[in-house]
Design a protein around this motif. Sequence first.
Motif, PDB file in Angstrom:
ATOM      1  N   ALA A  59       0.798  -1.225   0.000  1.00 13.84           N
ATOM      2  CA  ALA A  59       0.000   0.000   0.000  1.00 13.84           C
ATOM      3  C   ALA A  59       0.830   1.274   0.000  1.00 13.84           C
ATOM      4  CB  ALA A  59      -0.925   0.006   1.221  1.00 13.84           C
ATOM      5  N   ILE A  60       2.129   1.173   0.277  1.00 11.06           N
ATOM      6  CA  ILE A  60       2.949   2.370   0.392  1.00 11.06           C
ATOM      7  C   ILE A  60       4.158   2.249  -0.526  1.00 11.06           C
ATOM      8  CG2 ILE A  60       4.251   1.490   2.394  1.00 11.06           C
ATOM      9  CD1 ILE A  60       4.229   4.399   3.478  1.00 11.06           C
ATOM     10  N   ALA A  61       4.451   3.317  -1.243  1.00 13.09           N
ATOM     11  CA  ALA A  61       5.517   3.289  -2.241  1.00 13.09           C
ATOM     12  C   ALA A  61       6.887   3.533  -1.601  1.00 13.09           C
ATOM     13  CB  ALA A  61       5.257   4.351  -3.309  1.00 13.09           C
ATOM     14  N   GLN A  62       7.880   2.795  -2.078  1.00 11.47           N
ATOM     15  CA  GLN A  62       9.254   3.093  -1.684  1.00 11.47           C
ATOM     16  C   GLN A  62       9.669   4.411  -2.330  1.00 11.47           C
ATOM     17  OE1 GLN A  62      12.161   0.173  -2.898  1.00 11.47           O
ATOM     18  NE2 GLN A  62      13.878   1.528  -2.426  1.00 11.47           N
ATOM     19  N   LEU A  63      10.369   5.232  -1.574  1.00  9.97           N
ATOM     20  CA  LEU A  63      10.804   6.529  -2.083  1.00  9.97           C
ATOM     21  C   LEU A  63      12.229   6.431  -2.600  1.00  9.97           C
ATOM     22  CD1 LEU A  63       9.357   8.842   0.722  1.00  9.97           C
ATOM     23  CD2 LEU A  63       8.316   8.233  -1.473  1.00  9.97           C
ATOM     24  N   GLY A  64      12.496   7.098  -3.690  1.00  6.26           N
ATOM     25  CA  GLY A  64      13.843   7.086  -4.264  1.00  6.26           C
ATOM     26  C   GLY A  64      14.207   8.454  -4.781  1.00  6.26           C
ATOM     27  N   ASN A 254       0.736   6.422  -1.853  1.00  4.77           N
ATOM     28  CA  ASN A 254       0.038   5.193  -2.199  1.00  4.77           C
ATOM     29  C   ASN A 254       0.773   4.485  -3.334  1.00  4.77           C
ATOM     30  OD1 ASN A 254      -1.822   3.220  -3.137  1.00  4.77           O
ATOM     31  ND2 ASN A 254      -3.555   4.454  -2.434  1.00  4.77           N
ATOM     32  N   ALA A 255       1.150   3.228  -3.105  1.00  3.27           N
ATOM     33  CA  ALA A 255       1.885   2.470  -4.121  1.00  3.27           C
ATOM     34  C   ALA A 255       1.047   2.203  -5.363  1.00  3.27           C
ATOM     35  CB  ALA A 255       2.366   1.146  -3.521  1.00  3.27           C
ATOM     36  N   GLN A 256      -0.261   2.343  -5.238  1.00  2.00           N
ATOM     37  CA  GLN A 256      -1.141   2.120  -6.382  1.00  2.00           C
ATOM     38  C   GLN A 256      -1.698   3.429  -6.957  1.00  2.00           C
ATOM     39  OE1 GLN A 256      -4.093  -0.977  -5.735  1.00  2.00           O
ATOM     40  NE2 GLN A 256      -2.742  -2.079  -4.320  1.00  2.00           N
ATOM     41  N   SER A 257      -1.055   4.531  -6.614  1.00  2.00           N
ATOM     42  CA  SER A 257      -1.524   5.823  -7.117  1.00  2.00           C
ATOM     43  C   SER A 257      -1.483   5.850  -8.641  1.00  2.00           C
ATOM     44  CB  SER A 257      -0.648   6.952  -6.553  1.00  2.00           C
ATOM     45  OG  SER A 257      -0.980   8.186  -7.163  1.00  2.00           O
ATOM     46  N   LYS A 258      -2.510   6.426  -9.227  1.00  2.00           N
ATOM     47  CA  LYS A 258      -2.560   6.585 -10.681  1.00  2.00           C
ATOM     48  C   LYS A 258      -1.854   7.867 -11.112  1.00  2.00           C
ATOM     49  CE  LYS A 258      -7.013   4.158 -10.818  1.00  2.00           C
ATOM     50  NZ  LYS A 258      -7.068   3.950  -9.350  1.00  2.00           N
ATOM     51  N   ASN A 259      -1.408   8.636 -10.127  1.00  2.00           N
ATOM     52  CA  ASN A 259      -0.725   9.909 -10.395  1.00  2.00           C
ATOM     53  C   ASN A 259       0.595   9.932  -9.631  1.00  2.00           C
ATOM     54  OD1 ASN A 259      -3.271  11.187 -11.648  1.00  2.00           O
ATOM     55  ND2 ASN A 259      -3.965  10.627  -9.600  1.00  2.00           N
ATOM     56  N   MET A 260       1.425   8.919  -9.856  1.00  2.00           N
ATOM     57  CA  MET A 260       2.585   8.679  -9.004  1.00  2.00           C
ATOM     58  C   MET A 260       3.562   9.852  -8.987  1.00  2.00           C
ATOM     59  SD  MET A 260       3.972   6.707  -6.801  1.00  2.00           S
ATOM     60  CE  MET A 260       3.082   5.155  -6.975  1.00  2.00           C
ATOM     61  N   ALA A 261       3.899  10.393 -10.156  1.00  2.00           N
ATOM     62  CA  ALA A 261       4.889  11.472 -10.197  1.00  2.00           C
ATOM     63  C   ALA A 261       4.414  12.683  -9.399  1.00  2.00           C
ATOM     64  CB  ALA A 261       5.182  11.865 -11.645  1.00  2.00           C
ATOM     65  N   ALA A 262       3.160  13.078  -9.610  1.00  2.00           N
ATOM     66  CA  ALA A 262       2.614  14.231  -8.890  1.00  2.00           C
ATOM     67  C   ALA A 262       2.481  13.928  -7.404  1.00  2.00           C
ATOM     68  CB  ALA A 262       1.261  14.619  -9.478  1.00  2.00           C
ATOM     69  N   ALA A 263       2.098  12.706  -7.076  1.00  2.00           N
ATOM     70  CA  ALA A 263       1.922  12.328  -5.668  1.00  2.00           C
ATOM     71  C   ALA A 263       3.246  12.411  -4.916  1.00  2.00           C
ATOM     72  CB  ALA A 263       1.334  10.918  -5.572  1.00  2.00           C
ATOM     73  N   VAL A 264       4.308  11.891  -5.511  1.00  2.00           N
ATOM     74  CA  VAL A 264       5.622  11.943  -4.860  1.00  2.00           C
ATOM     75  C   VAL A 264       6.084  13.391  -4.715  1.00  2.00           C
ATOM     76  CG1 VAL A 264       8.065  11.337  -5.087  1.00  2.00           C
ATOM     77  CG2 VAL A 264       6.306   9.630  -5.608  1.00  2.00           C
ATOM     78  N   GLN A 265       5.869  14.195  -5.734  1.00  2.00           N
ATOM     79  CA  GLN A 265       6.266  15.597  -5.662  1.00  2.00           C
ATOM     80  C   GLN A 265       5.488  16.333  -4.574  1.00  2.00           C
ATOM     81  OE1 GLN A 265       5.847  16.343 -10.071  1.00  2.00           O
ATOM     82  NE2 GLN A 265       7.624  17.635  -9.702  1.00  2.00           N
ATOM     83  N   PHE A 266       4.194  16.040  -4.465  1.00  2.00           N
ATOM     84  CA  PHE A 266       3.388  16.703  -3.438  1.00  2.00           C
ATOM     85  C   PHE A 266       3.811  16.254  -2.039  1.00  2.00           C
ATOM     86  CE2 PHE A 266      -0.591  16.945  -0.845  1.00  2.00           C
ATOM     87  CZ  PHE A 266      -0.628  18.325  -0.741  1.00  2.00           C
ATOM     88  N   ALA A 267       4.086  14.955  -1.881  1.00  2.00           N
ATOM     89  CA  ALA A 267       4.536  14.448  -0.585  1.00  2.00           C
ATOM     90  C   ALA A 267       5.834  15.126  -0.161  1.00  2.00           C
ATOM     91  CB  ALA A 267       4.720  12.931  -0.649  1.00  2.00           C
ATOM     92  N   ALA A 268       6.760  15.246  -1.103  1.00  2.00           N
ATOM     93  CA  ALA A 268       8.030  15.906  -0.804  1.00  2.00           C
ATOM     94  C   ALA A 268       7.815  17.377  -0.479  1.00  2.00           C
ATOM     95  CB  ALA A 268       8.985  15.756  -1.981  1.00  2.00           C
ATOM     96  N   PHE A 269       6.868  17.993  -1.170  1.00  2.00           N
ATOM     97  CA  PHE A 269       6.589  19.419  -0.958  1.00  2.00           C
ATOM     98  C   PHE A 269       6.053  19.672   0.446  1.00  2.00           C
ATOM     99  CE2 PHE A 269       3.590  23.019  -1.195  1.00  2.00           C
ATOM    100  CZ  PHE A 269       4.456  24.028  -1.605  1.00  2.00           C
ATOM    101  N   ILE A 270       5.055  18.904   0.874  1.00  2.00           N
ATOM    102  CA  ILE A 270       4.480  19.158   2.198  1.00  2.00           C
ATOM    103  C   ILE A 270       5.399  18.667   3.318  1.00  2.00           C
ATOM    104  CG2 ILE A 270       2.126  19.119   1.302  1.00  2.00           C
ATOM    105  CD1 ILE A 270       1.744  16.364   2.517  1.00  2.00           C
ATOM    106  N   GLY A 271       6.429  17.893   2.940  1.00  2.00           N
ATOM    107  CA  GLY A 271       7.397  17.439   3.938  1.00  2.00           C
ATOM    108  C   GLY A 271       8.677  18.236   3.960  1.00  2.00           C
ATOM    109  N   ASN A 272       8.763  19.300   3.146  1.00  2.00           N
ATOM    110  CA  ASN A 272      10.019  20.055   3.089  1.00  2.00           C
ATOM    111  C   ASN A 272      10.160  20.987   4.293  1.00  2.00           C
ATOM    112  OD1 ASN A 272       8.515  22.413   2.568  1.00  2.00           O
ATOM    113  ND2 ASN A 272       8.896  22.365   0.360  1.00  2.00           N
ATOM    114  N   GLU A 273      11.314  21.620   4.404  1.00  2.00           N
ATOM    115  CA  GLU A 273      11.608  22.471   5.567  1.00  2.00           C
ATOM    116  C   GLU A 273      10.559  23.563   5.752  1.00  2.00           C
ATOM    117  OE1 GLU A 273      14.971  25.733   7.008  1.00  2.00           O
ATOM    118  OE2 GLU A 273      15.474  24.283   5.429  1.00  2.00           O
ATOM    119  N   GLU A 274      10.251  24.260   4.676  1.00  2.00           N
ATOM    120  CA  GLU A 274       9.313  25.385   4.768  1.00  2.00           C
ATOM    121  C   GLU A 274       7.957  24.947   5.302  1.00  2.00           C
ATOM    122  OE1 GLU A 274       7.155  28.665   1.804  1.00  2.00           O
ATOM    123  OE2 GLU A 274       8.638  27.255   1.015  1.00  2.00           O
ATOM    124  N   ASN A 275       7.448  23.841   4.809  1.00  2.00           N
ATOM    125  CA  ASN A 275       6.121  23.406   5.235  1.00  2.00           C
ATOM    126  C   ASN A 275       6.130  22.727   6.593  1.00  2.00           C
ATOM    127  OD1 ASN A 275       4.203  24.305   3.232  1.00  2.00           O
ATOM    128  ND2 ASN A 275       5.333  23.007   1.795  1.00  2.00           N
TER     129      ASN A 275
END
Length: 363
Positions: A59-64, A254-275
């Motif tokens: 259910a959860i994607a490995q991050l790279g 989500n490892a089964q996300s249909k929008n994987m590239a955007a999902a990873v970018q959004f996850a990284a965005f809300i997890g960055n220093e500023e946010n």
Amino acid sequence: MKQMQDAFAEAHPEYQITWTTEVVGEDKCQDEVLKDVGNAADVFLFASDQLPQLVDAGAIAQLGGDTEAMVKNDIAEAVVDTVTQDGKIYGIPFTHNTFFMYYDKTLLDESDITSLEKIMAKETADNVYNYYFESAGGWKLGCYYYGAGCSIFGPEGSDLSAGVDWNSATGLAVTNYLIDLINNPKCAFDGEITVTELIEGHRLGAWFGGTWEYENFHSILGDDLGMAVIPTFNPDGNDYQLLSFYGSKAIGVNAQSKNMAAAVQFAAFIGNEENQVLRYELSQQVPANKAAGASEKVLADPLAAVLVEQSNNASVAQPSSSVFSSRYWSYAGAIPTEIRSGEITRDNAQAKLDAFVQAMTAE
């Protein structure tokens, strides 16, 4: 979240995003995601102890790539470990997840809060409870047994051959201590009355809680709200430092996300220093990001200071193996309830602990 979503959409005009936000506690994330992984959120916030189940379920994607590098470079190793399994990173920690002690300064002072014995011995009015017992389904219960040196499947919670030693002489002493504590008329019990009800009338001395509860408690008590590392206790003639479980709250994809590239970018965005700084400013969740956590504002905050002290000096890494997680919460969570109902007593405590160990280790 709305603020971060708007900022991300503005930074990425190449995406046409329809946002759907569901408010679910991080502790319930796993339950919701695993109901239907394919239709679950593209990005979700979860408590790190849920990682084995999310990984096992696919259910959860490995991050790279850059996201993995951000986690490794910007977050302390001990925190990164909470989202790592088999050397692979699956989440972006955004805050520390442990608890510490709150107290009412009108009832207890700094000299009273160093041990549970002193807290319970403090003379208070008849309608005042000195302490509030909450196991949080086993999460807070563990601090007593782990504080006294007991463990489940070894220090890391993953060595099945190490077994469970809660039925040892020390474990029995801890259980008898809890029987006396829970049945003490000066100890309030979770489920029978709430912390909020009690502190509104200055009727509770000390209780355990997290940063996410600070706003509520402070809105009631104001400057009368005190914070400290959880105390020592003495179940067998020895003083032990209670040890809270330590983990993180993290962002997963989500490892089964249909929008994987955007999902990873959004996850990284809300997890960055500023946010992480933004989240801290709006909800007092102390950043896991090293730079954000070292900001002048965070370092000057008593809430952040006590969380860091608790994490560094009075905590133990929360076991996150799938065997631990699948058994501990249901079996350990029943112990305080059975003590309160009278099902566990000093007369049968050893037998009950033996049964607990058997249930935890059964093939």
